[in-house]
Design an enzyme around this catalytic site. Structure first.
Site, PDB file in Angstrom:
ATOM      1  N   TYR A  64       5.730  -5.310  -2.923  1.00  0.00           N
ATOM      2  CA  TYR A  64       5.064  -4.200  -2.022  1.00  0.00           C
ATOM      3  C   TYR A  64       5.603  -2.769  -1.222  1.00  0.00           C
ATOM      4  O   TYR A  64       4.965  -2.159  -1.969  1.00  0.00           O
ATOM      5  CB  TYR A  64       2.857  -4.905  -2.588  1.00  0.00           C
ATOM      6  CG  TYR A  64       1.866  -4.290  -2.754  1.00  0.00           C
ATOM      7  CD1 TYR A  64       1.854  -3.987  -3.735  1.00  0.00           C
ATOM      8  CD2 TYR A  64       1.663  -3.569  -1.844  1.00  0.00           C
ATOM      9  CE1 TYR A  64       0.926  -2.559  -3.841  1.00  0.00           C
ATOM     10  CE2 TYR A  64       0.644  -2.667  -1.309  1.00  0.00           C
ATOM     11  CZ  TYR A  64      -0.152  -1.910  -2.800  1.00  0.00           C
ATOM     12  OH  TYR A  64      -0.635  -1.480  -2.957  1.00  0.00           O
ATOM     13  N   SER A  99       0.035   3.444  -0.257  1.00  0.00           N
ATOM     14  CA  SER A  99      -0.622   2.925   0.472  1.00  0.00           C
ATOM     15  C   SER A  99      -0.499   2.221   1.733  1.00  0.00           C
ATOM     16  O   SER A  99       0.388   2.607   1.876  1.00  0.00           O
ATOM     17  CB  SER A  99      -0.456   1.075  -0.587  1.00  0.00           C
ATOM     18  OG  SER A  99      -1.211  -0.105  -0.186  1.00  0.00           O
TER      19      SER A  99
END
Ligand code: NAD
Length: 257
Positions: free
Chosen positions: A154, A141
């Site tokens: 995350y 990401s």
């Protein structure tokens, strides 16, 4: 038909980016092995592919469970004899600055997002090594590359996936196996809808903020990421090894005034 005849396994393909990629892979001629922990959603993806004359099967499994993953790989090999493309896509999100993240939540997100890349790769790689051929795509990401507010756990997982991608590439290059990573910006999927609802009083305002953050002025679509995955899965990307591929509307390298 950029993926004609390629046997492709996509984890977390019952929703969002995984489902969109599964549909696009099938349109490009790939045989798609759809994995998800969620049976109904995984079957729905297969239904959509076969309804358009594509070839797909569903193998339910939790990417954090070694026995499930081993079974999944064995079933895939039993059905098709090889895995040409492994897309480690399954992932979950959470919100919080580090001191707000409970230990069980930390462990869970590390497990799905990092162990969930390690396990399918571990069990698929011996078959790829034997054939001296294969492509692995790991879902990182843009959070791996930039400090995003309240995304401590995350971001950690996605940074780990990026590092793992590079390490894997070095070890498996001699076996003609390519390993690359996708780094999406904010893509409008059920994952993001859930995140917006759980972390903002006013999700519409939050979306407006994200749109401003991305130079594109809009959120990405799952098909944007699927297009990048097709490129990494195909032989067109034969010279890409251990690379991050950004599909982020300019969020990492651009700067809005
Ligand atoms: N949407 C975004 O903005 C965005 C941005 C960057 C990266 N990503 C990454 O893309 C990937 C897909 O995200 P999405 O937005 O499509 O999410 P999504 O929630 O729509 O889909 C994720 C899928 O993974 C499955 N899954 C979850 N845990 C699993 C497990 N243990 N085993 C097997 N399957 C499991 C879910 O059932 C779901 O079908 C994730 O890794 C996410 O971190 C998403």
């Amino acid at each position: 038909m950029r993926l004609a005849g390629k046997i492709s396994l996509i984890t977390g393909a019952g929703s969002g980016i995984g489902r969109s990629t599964a549909l696009r892979f099938a349109e490009e001629g790939a045989v798609v092995i759809v994995n998800d922990v969620h049976e109904e959603n995984g079957n729905q993806t297969v239904k959509e592919i076969t309804g358009r004359d594509g070839e797909a099967i569903f193998i339910q499994g939790d990417v954090t469970d070694p026995a499930d993953v081993q079974k999944m790989i064995e079933k895939a090999i039993g059905a098709y004899g090889r895995i040409d493309v492994l897309f480690n896509n399954a992932g979950i999100s959470n919100v919080g600055a580090l001191h707000e993240v409970e230990p069980d939540v930390w462990d869970k997100i590390m497990s799905v997002n990092v162990k969930g890349v390690y396990l399918p790769s571990k069990y698929a790689l011996p078959y790829m090594m034997e054939k001296k051929s294969g492509t692995i795509i790991n879902m990182s990401s843009c959070a791996a590359e930039m400090g995003l507010a309240k995304r401590a756990a995350y971001s950690t997982t996605k940074g780990a996936v990026l590092s793992l991608t590079k390490a894997m590439q070095v070890d498996y290059a001699p076996f003609n196996i390519r390993v690359n990573a996708l780094l999406p910006g904010t893509i409008f999927t059920p994952f993001v809808e859930k995140y917006l609802k759980s972390s903002y009083d006013n999700p519409e305002e939050a979306i407006a903020g994200i749109k401003t953050r991305q130079l594109s002025g809009e959120l990405g679509r799952p098909e944007d990421v699927a297009a990048a995955a097709i490129f990494l899965a195909s032989d067109e990307s034969r010279f890409m090894m251990g690379s991050p591929l950004y599909i982020d509307g300019g969020v990492v390298f651009g700067k809005n005034a």
